[in-house]
Design an enzyme around this catalytic site. Structure first.
Site, mmCIF file in Angstrom:
data_model
loop_
_atom_site.group_PDB
_atom_site.id
_atom_site.type_symbol
_atom_site.label_atom_id
_atom_site.label_comp_id
_atom_site.label_asym_id
_atom_site.label_seq_id
_atom_site.Cartn_x
_atom_site.Cartn_y
_atom_site.Cartn_z
ATOM 1 N N ASP A 140 0.833 -1.211 0.000
ATOM 2 C CA ASP A 140 0.000 0.000 0.000
ATOM 3 C C ASP A 140 0.865 1.259 0.000
ATOM 4 O O ASP A 140 1.987 1.253 0.509
ATOM 5 C CB ASP A 140 -0.908 -0.028 1.241
ATOM 6 C CG ASP A 140 -2.062 0.959 1.131
ATOM 7 O OD1 ASP A 140 -2.353 1.421 0.012
ATOM 8 O OD2 ASP A 140 -2.674 1.256 2.170
ATOM 9 N N ASN A 187 -11.011 -2.383 -5.268
ATOM 10 C CA ASN A 187 -10.249 -1.458 -6.129
ATOM 11 C C ASN A 187 -10.898 -1.250 -7.503
ATOM 12 O O ASN A 187 -10.580 -0.287 -8.200
ATOM 13 C CB ASN A 187 -8.797 -1.929 -6.312
ATOM 14 C CG ASN A 187 -7.934 -1.805 -5.084
ATOM 15 O OD1 ASN A 187 -7.013 -2.588 -4.873
ATOM 16 N ND2 ASN A 187 -8.225 -0.820 -4.238
ATOM 17 N N SER A 214 -8.129 -4.812 5.100
ATOM 18 C CA SER A 214 -8.727 -4.518 3.795
ATOM 19 C C SER A 214 -9.120 -5.772 3.002
ATOM 20 O O SER A 214 -8.776 -5.916 1.828
ATOM 21 C CB SER A 214 -7.787 -3.633 2.961
ATOM 22 O OG SER A 214 -7.488 -2.438 3.638
HETATM 23 C C1 IPE Z 1 -5.468 -2.674 -0.220
HETATM 24 O O1 IPE Z 1 -5.114 -1.337 -0.353
HETATM 25 C C2 IPE Z 1 -5.404 -3.362 -1.542
HETATM 26 C C3 IPE Z 1 -4.075 -3.448 -2.145
HETATM 27 C C4 IPE Z 1 -2.945 -3.090 -1.606
HETATM 28 C C5 IPE Z 1 -4.057 -4.021 -3.454
HETATM 29 P P1 IPE Z 1 -6.221 -0.189 -0.463
HETATM 30 O O2 IPE Z 1 -5.473 1.088 -0.528
HETATM 31 O O3 IPE Z 1 -7.154 -0.478 -1.560
HETATM 32 O O4 IPE Z 1 -6.983 -0.361 0.918
HETATM 33 P P2 IPE Z 1 -7.827 0.696 1.764
HETATM 34 O O5 IPE Z 1 -8.863 1.276 0.856
HETATM 35 O O6 IPE Z 1 -6.871 1.728 2.241
HETATM 36 O O7 IPE Z 1 -8.382 -0.101 2.894
HETATM 37 C C1 IPE Z 2 -1.657 0.321 -3.322
HETATM 38 O O1 IPE Z 2 -1.430 1.683 -3.341
HETATM 39 C C2 IPE Z 2 -1.863 -0.239 -4.704
HETATM 40 C C3 IPE Z 2 -3.258 -0.600 -5.010
HETATM 41 C C4 IPE Z 2 -4.251 -0.577 -4.175
HETATM 42 C C5 IPE Z 2 -3.521 -1.023 -6.363
HETATM 43 P P1 IPE Z 2 -2.625 2.732 -3.314
HETATM 44 O O2 IPE Z 2 -2.982 3.051 -4.719
HETATM 45 O O3 IPE Z 2 -3.712 2.266 -2.454
HETATM 46 O O4 IPE Z 2 -1.898 3.997 -2.658
HETATM 47 P P2 IPE Z 2 -2.511 4.987 -1.582
HETATM 48 O O5 IPE Z 2 -3.024 4.173 -0.453
HETATM 49 O O6 IPE Z 2 -3.578 5.752 -2.269
HETATM 50 O O7 IPE Z 2 -1.346 5.835 -1.161
HETATM 51 MG MG MG Z 3 -4.099 2.446 -0.481
#
Ligand code: IPE
Ligand code: IPE
Ligand code: MG
Length: 244
Positions: free
Chosen positions: A20, A68, A196
């Protein structure tokens, strides 16, 4: 912390990572979110290499959740394209390192091109025996558990499974992750302390490790630090210290 200081007898068999912080990494540099995803995809290689050196047999990476799909279309499309290009790029590294690629999740929801590339790499690496590198793609743990309930109950209905035979082993065998042991160490980057919808069943007794490092900045030393921290813990599985 260096690799050599780790205890080789206490290497986790299964490490799962919630990668993340790509978006925040990009924002910090004044870049578009997608740049963060590109950088994040590159950070995977070092993690896989270190795990290879240490003899970690299973790594599961949360790359895209069922939730996502609700992100802006441009971001979703870019992530899917990135998946295809990374798979093409990394195939030789997987082969050289004897790594078998796997994927869990609702893969049928991925764009056709991504499905095709994914199944090709999975097929080409299926006999590699050193490590399973599993990508959780279009993955949600609740959805996985629903699929388990459906397949177990259909066996009961057909009469091939008795209700009294349903135990933890039966459930584990019906999960997407049936070919792996439960998670020993779960790492989440970026400072968020939540799961998550990731591997809810499989992390029942995992050690949880949260770091503020954003995923694109995650390097060898951070992984070694996480494993070192894991090795310092006492895993009691409900018993007392004295019983161990
Ligand atoms: C969890 O990250 C999913 C992945 C890392 C692929 P998110 O960024 O989507 O999770 P939330 O929304 O912060 O819980
Ligand atoms: C994790 O990084 C990758 C995916 C969920 C695909 P994020 O895209 O969630 O990055 P933040 O949490 O917005 O910084
Ligand atoms: Mg994220």
């Amino acid at each position: 912390m260096v690799l050599e200081l780790l205890d080789p007898t206490k290497i986790p068999k299964h490490i799962a990572i919630i990668m993340d912080g790509n978006g925040r990494w990009a924002k910090k540099q004044g870049l578009m979110r997608v740049r963060g995803h590109e950088k994040g995809a590159k950070a995977i290689r070092q993690t896989v290499e270190v795990c290879g050196e240490l003899g970690v047999e299973n790594i599961t990476l949360y790359a895209f959740s069922t939730e996502n799909w609700n992100r802006p279309k441009l971001e979703v499309d870019t992530l899917m394209k990135l998946l295809v290009s990374s798979l093409k790029k990394e195939l030789s590294t997987l082969q050289e390192n004897n790594v078998s690629l796997k994927a869990i999740g609702r893969l049928d929801l991925l764009p056709e091109k991504a499905q095709k590339e994914l199944s090709e790499v999975i097929e080409l690496t299926k006999d590699n025996g050193k490590m399973n590198l599993t990508l959780a793609l279009s993955y949600g743990s609740r959805e996985e558990l629903i699929s388990v309930v459906k397949s177990v109950s259909s066996q009961v209905k057909e009469g091939t499974l008795d209700i009294d035979q349903i135990d933890t082993d039966v459930i584990s065998k019906h999960l997407y992750t049936s070919y792996m042991p439960d998670v020993d160490l779960l790492i989440r980057t970026s400072g968020e302390q939540r799961i998550s919808n990731f591997l809810l069943w499989q992390i029942a007794y995992a050690e949880l490790y949260f770091t503020k490092v954003l995923w694109p900045d995650f390097r060898k030393e951070h992984l070694v630090e996480a494993i070192h921290n894991y090795q310092d813990r006492e895993r009691r599985f409900g018993k007392t210290s004295e019983q161990l």
